[in-house]
Design a protein around this motif. Structure first.
Motif, PDB file in Angstrom:
ATOM      1  N   VAL A  12      -3.740 -42.210 -47.039  1.00 22.59           N
ATOM      2  CA  VAL A  12      -4.580 -42.480 -48.095  1.00 22.59           C
ATOM      3  C   VAL A  12      -5.593 -43.324 -47.942  1.00 22.59           C
ATOM      4  CG1 VAL A  12      -4.409 -42.944 -50.746  1.00 22.59           C
ATOM      5  CG2 VAL A  12      -2.479 -42.135 -49.578  1.00 22.59           C
ATOM      6  N   SER A  13      -6.957 -43.049 -48.296  1.00 19.17           N
ATOM      7  CA  SER A  13      -8.083 -43.802 -48.235  1.00 19.17           C
ATOM      8  C   SER A  13      -8.579 -44.361 -49.633  1.00 19.17           C
ATOM      9  CB  SER A  13      -9.220 -42.944 -47.656  1.00 19.17           C
ATOM     10  OG  SER A  13     -10.522 -43.874 -47.481  1.00 19.17           O
ATOM     11  N   GLN A  14      -8.381 -45.512 -49.834  1.00 21.98           N
ATOM     12  CA  GLN A  14      -8.712 -46.104 -51.225  1.00 21.98           C
ATOM     13  C   GLN A  14     -10.400 -46.106 -51.176  1.00 21.98           C
ATOM     14  OE1 GLN A  14      -7.841 -50.287 -51.932  1.00 21.98           O
ATOM     15  NE2 GLN A  14      -7.036 -49.547 -53.902  1.00 21.98           N
ATOM     16  N   GLU A  15     -11.145 -46.189 -50.006  1.00 22.28           N
ATOM     17  CA  GLU A  15     -12.623 -46.195 -50.155  1.00 22.28           C
ATOM     18  C   GLU A  15     -12.965 -44.647 -50.355  1.00 22.28           C
ATOM     19  OE1 GLU A  15     -16.319 -46.845 -46.906  1.00 22.28           O
ATOM     20  OE2 GLU A  15     -14.165 -47.082 -46.350  1.00 22.28           O
ATOM     21  N   LYS A  16     -12.520 -43.802 -50.016  1.00 17.02           N
ATOM     22  CA  LYS A  16     -12.830 -42.401 -50.049  1.00 17.02           C
ATOM     23  C   LYS A  16     -12.253 -41.938 -51.403  1.00 17.02           C
ATOM     24  CE  LYS A  16     -13.867 -41.508 -45.192  1.00 17.02           C
ATOM     25  NZ  LYS A  16     -13.968 -42.635 -44.710  1.00 17.02           N
ATOM     26  N   GLN A  17     -11.190 -42.251 -51.813  1.00 16.82           N
ATOM     27  CA  GLN A  17     -10.173 -41.924 -52.802  1.00 16.82           C
ATOM     28  C   GLN A  17      -9.853 -40.438 -52.397  1.00 16.82           C
ATOM     29  OE1 GLN A  17      -9.494 -43.199 -56.142  1.00 16.82           O
ATOM     30  NE2 GLN A  17      -9.935 -44.884 -54.819  1.00 16.82           N
ATOM     31  N   PHE A  18      -9.273 -40.422 -51.117  1.00 14.56           N
ATOM     32  CA  PHE A  18      -8.824 -39.048 -50.613  1.00 14.56           C
ATOM     33  C   PHE A  18      -7.442 -39.483 -49.937  1.00 14.56           C
ATOM     34  CE2 PHE A  18      -9.584 -35.303 -47.991  1.00 14.56           C
ATOM     35  CZ  PHE A  18     -10.031 -34.341 -49.033  1.00 14.56           C
ATOM     36  N   TYR A  19      -6.593 -38.274 -49.870  1.00 14.58           N
ATOM     37  CA  TYR A  19      -5.363 -38.423 -48.946  1.00 14.58           C
ATOM     38  C   TYR A  19      -5.555 -37.317 -47.947  1.00 14.58           C
ATOM     39  CZ  TYR A  19      -3.174 -34.704 -51.536  1.00 14.58           C
ATOM     40  OH  TYR A  19      -2.770 -33.153 -52.008  1.00 14.58           O
ATOM     41  N   HIS A  20      -4.880 -37.418 -46.873  1.00 15.35           N
ATOM     42  CA  HIS A  20      -4.842 -36.358 -45.744  1.00 15.35           C
ATOM     43  C   HIS A  20      -3.677 -36.655 -44.930  1.00 15.35           C
ATOM     44  CE1 HIS A  20      -5.796 -34.250 -42.017  1.00 15.35           C
ATOM     45  NE2 HIS A  20      -6.706 -33.535 -43.047  1.00 15.35           N
ATOM     46  N   CYS A  21      -2.712 -35.729 -44.704  1.00 14.26           N
ATOM     47  CA  CYS A  21      -1.693 -35.656 -43.863  1.00 14.26           C
ATOM     48  C   CYS A  21      -2.138 -35.157 -42.482  1.00 14.26           C
ATOM     49  CB  CYS A  21      -0.553 -34.666 -44.254  1.00 14.26           C
ATOM     50  SG  CYS A  21       0.825 -34.977 -43.214  1.00 14.26           S
ATOM     51  N   PHE A  22      -1.849 -35.837 -41.087  1.00 10.13           N
ATOM     52  CA  PHE A  22      -2.349 -35.364 -40.082  1.00 10.13           C
ATOM     53  C   PHE A  22      -1.181 -34.628 -39.287  1.00 10.13           C
ATOM     54  CE2 PHE A  22      -5.118 -39.060 -40.820  1.00 10.13           C
ATOM     55  CZ  PHE A  22      -6.164 -38.839 -40.015  1.00 10.13           C
ATOM     56  N   GLY A  23       0.014 -34.566 -40.256  1.00  9.93           N
ATOM     57  CA  GLY A  23       1.216 -33.559 -39.740  1.00  9.93           C
ATOM     58  C   GLY A  23       1.111 -32.034 -40.185  1.00  9.93           C
ATOM     59  N   CYS A  24       1.018 -32.077 -41.531  1.00  9.13           N
ATOM     60  CA  CYS A  24       0.784 -30.572 -42.201  1.00  9.13           C
ATOM     61  C   CYS A  24      -0.666 -30.201 -42.559  1.00  9.13           C
ATOM     62  CB  CYS A  24       1.825 -30.571 -43.180  1.00  9.13           C
ATOM     63  SG  CYS A  24       1.681 -31.663 -45.052  1.00  9.13           S
ATOM     64  N   GLY A  25      -1.584 -31.169 -42.634  1.00 10.29           N
ATOM     65  CA  GLY A  25      -2.937 -30.848 -43.259  1.00 10.29           C
ATOM     66  C   GLY A  25      -3.223 -30.924 -44.441  1.00 10.29           C
ATOM     67  N   ALA A  26      -2.130 -31.305 -45.334  1.00 11.27           N
ATOM     68  CA  ALA A  26      -2.580 -31.489 -46.611  1.00 11.27           C
ATOM     69  C   ALA A  26      -3.382 -32.598 -47.152  1.00 11.27           C
ATOM     70  CB  ALA A  26      -0.994 -31.706 -47.345  1.00 11.27           C
ATOM     71  N   HIS A  27      -4.304 -32.314 -47.812  1.00  5.86           N
ATOM     72  CA  HIS A  27      -5.312 -33.173 -48.417  1.00  5.86           C
ATOM     73  C   HIS A  27      -5.919 -33.081 -49.987  1.00  5.86           C
ATOM     74  CE1 HIS A  27      -7.201 -29.465 -46.595  1.00  5.86           C
ATOM     75  NE2 HIS A  27      -8.197 -29.788 -47.550  1.00  5.86           N
ATOM     76  N   GLY A  28      -6.530 -34.032 -50.433  1.00  6.63           N
ATOM     77  CA  GLY A  28      -7.080 -33.718 -51.582  1.00  6.63           C
ATOM     78  C   GLY A  28      -7.347 -35.154 -52.524  1.00  6.63           C
ATOM     79  N   SER A  29      -7.863 -34.882 -53.438  1.00 10.76           N
ATOM     80  CA  SER A  29      -7.964 -36.086 -54.465  1.00 10.76           C
ATOM     81  C   SER A  29      -6.771 -36.388 -55.258  1.00 10.76           C
ATOM     82  CB  SER A  29      -9.169 -35.460 -55.393  1.00 10.76           C
ATOM     83  OG  SER A  29      -8.759 -34.812 -56.401  1.00 10.76           O
TER      84      SER A  29
END
Length: 584
Positions: free
Chosen positions: A72-89
């Protein structure tokens, strides 16, 4: 009136309930909300985050893993999983993890920062009180159950249930009742005044025709109450006792019932089993009830439609394995293929799906009464999803020839790509490689790896390097502040390159809202035709550091500007370099 929006319009028009039709939520409010909400707070309330450097990490909630790959990136306000590719706001997380709709996610996010959600007509969306509908549906359920006990025609209904092998205990567990053969039996009992009649209509229990004549929807039918996950009656299914059409009649969609989300029998499944490891999906109410009569208490039924994504997401939250039961004829296999196609994007780590095919001429109801429950409780008759996929594709090709194997690979590739990255996708790709007699390393991209994709002996068109527009757009999405380096974004909009106009539009948006984060930027386009394009750019994270990505962004923009008017490029290039030096 087959959807909620239509129902709201109908109710507003008929009963002057203007509050039921809230205005659209303004985009500027959504943008402002995402600038106020902290994605770390939103996600941390659902799963504990651990700070690692600039970002936060946790075990991914969307697939099973032992080492955290969910970032989870606080700067980008975005999450990303490097395992399954799930991502979003933050909104995407609320929708994907909690199962909220877009509007519900906005309301929940607004609640966390003390904001009230406005609407473009100036009216704040009121909290609509549907309790009168729930109360009326519960009263209707009690009426139908009572008719099965006391009505003069009750013996016809009871004899029918007995002929299907159902006991009184099972009928009681599922709340089975009887709707009398009368035009106004229910309406006379519950429609004591005009308001009660309106509630009966809103709940889908009575119908008004073009001549304003009102009558009961369910007449001379066995009734099956449909419960939501909280156990409230939200709708009914009715089956004819003798001959008649339609054999099954369902409630229409109403403000409290959307058939694509509900599943018949799920409430009973959760009440009868403490540890649910597998759920069976069958086609009809009687299949569910007959299986329960024989001790198979983990069956549910979709409501007259193919199993939907929303229903499958619900089932996978209850059990890690979902088994579809269909007739073994052509129609049953076509239905199974549709279920497979819906299930593929949901097969994350820890989830399984498979199929049981009932011999032609039978259904689960008739089969369990004749042969007992073993076929539904044993693993032996289950065909795993991967086997069914391969078998069905093999029927369409000749695997003994090179051309046939190439055709098999062409058919398999788009199906496998629907599966989230992980061990299941990798193993399925390996199995496909074996079938087409190809080195598994050649299918590494299909499995989720990075090796080049080689196809048998047939020449293929390799996917080219990302275009300059794509390179710039990707880096801009991950770091919106890069827009400050661009001087003449309007010149880019005139280029004929794919998505050049979108790139210019995003640059212009950021120039007006310089504090937009990655999450807010993507959410701004959620209801736009461009959303899928932006999502595609975010599927894989950037590999280089911020400085290197800024350089690549600048080079991509310069390359695009070089295509514009003579002299414009040199002026823009000089100004961009000056701005870059100021940043340094």
């Amino acid at each position: 009136m087959h959807d909620l929006a239509h129902w709201r319009q109908y109710l507003a028009k008929r009963f002057s309930l203007r509050s039921i039709v809230p205005g659209r939520i303004p985009q500027n409010f959504i943008d402002d909300l995402l600038n106020r909400v902290d994605i770390v707070d939103i996600i941390d309330s659902d799963l504990p985050l651990k700070k690692t450097g600039r970002d936060y990490q946790a075990l991914c909630p969307f697939h099973s893993e032992k080492t955290p790959s969910f970032t989870v990136s606080q700067e980008k306000q975005f999450y990303h999983c490097f395992g399954c590719g799930a991502h979003g706001s933050a909104l995407g997380f609320l929708m994907n993890h909690r199962g909220l709709s877009f509007v519900e996610a906005i309301e929940e996010a607004a609640r966390t920062v003390g904001l009230e959600v406005p609407h473009e007509d100036g009216v704040h969306a009121p909290k609509i009180d549907y309790s009168p509908l729930y109360e009326m549906l519960e009263r209707a359920q009690n009426f139908f159950v009572e008719q099965l006990k006391t009505h003069n025609d009750r013996n016809r209904a009871i004899d029918y249930l007995k002929s299907r092998g159902l006991s009184g205990g099972i009928a009681k567990r599922f709340g089975i009742g009887y709707a009398p053969d009368s035009w106004d039996g229910l309406m006379s009992a519950l429609g004591t005044d005009e308001q009660a009649i309106q509630h009966l209509m809103q709940a889908g229990l009575i119908i008004e025709n073009d001549q304003q004549r009102r009558y009961d929807r369910f007449r001379d039918r066995i009734t099956f109450p449909i419960h939501d996950r909280r156990g409230r009656v939200v709708a009914f299914g009715g089956r004819v006792i003798e001959k008649g059409e339609p054999k099954y009649l369902n409630s229409p969609e109403t403000p409290v019932f959307q058939k694509r989300r509900e599943l018949y029998g799920l409430y009973q499944v959760k009440g009868s089993n403490e540890d649910i490891s597998r759920i069976l999906v069958v086609e009809g109410y009687m299949d569910v009830v007959a299986l329960a009569q024989f001790g198979v208490t983990n069956a549910v039924a979709s409501l007259g439609t193919a199993t939907t994504t929303a229903q499958l997401e619900t089932l996978f939250k209850v059990a890690p394995e979902v088994i579809f039961c269909y007739d073994g004829d052509g129609a049953g296999r076509r239905a199974a293929w549709r279920a497979l196609d819906t299930a593929l994007p949901l097969i994350q780590e820890g989830r399984q799906a498979g199929f049981i095919f009932i011999p032609e001429g039978d259904d689960p109801d008739s089969f369990v009464r004749e042969h007992g429950p073993d076929v539904f409780t044993s693993r032996e008759p289950i065909k795993p999803l991967s086997e069914f996929l391969i078998d069905e594709l093999a029927k369409k090709t000749n695997l003994s020839s090179i051309d046939g194997r190439a055709r098999f690979l062409d058919l398999a590739e788009p199906m496998v790509k629907k599966i989230p990255r992980g061990s299941f996708r990798q193993l399925l790709a390996q199995r496909i490689a074996e079938i087409v007699d190809l080195d598994p390393h050649a299918l590494a991209p299909l499995a989720g790896g990075n090796r080049p994709h080689t196809r048998l002996a047939r020449p293929t068109k390799r996917r080219g390097h990302p275009s300059m527009v794509e390179q710039a757009l990707k880096r801009l999405l991950y770091n919106p502040k890069l827009a400050n380096l661009v001087v003449d974004y309007k010149a880019i909009s005139g280029l004929t390159d794919d998505h050049a106009a979108l790139l210019a539009e995003v640059l212009e948006l950021i120039s007006r809202h310089p504090n937009l984060t990655t999450g807010a930027l993507v959410e701004h386009y959620r209801n736009s035709s461009h959303y899928a394009i932006l999502e595609q750019q975010l599927e894989t994270p950037l590999e280089l550091d911020d400085e290197a990505n800024a350089i690549e962004f600048t080079q991509a923009i310069e390359s695009l500007l070089r295509k514009t008017k003579p002299g414009a490029f040199e002026r823009a290039k000089a100004e961009m370099r000056r701005r870059a030096d100021e940043v340094d």
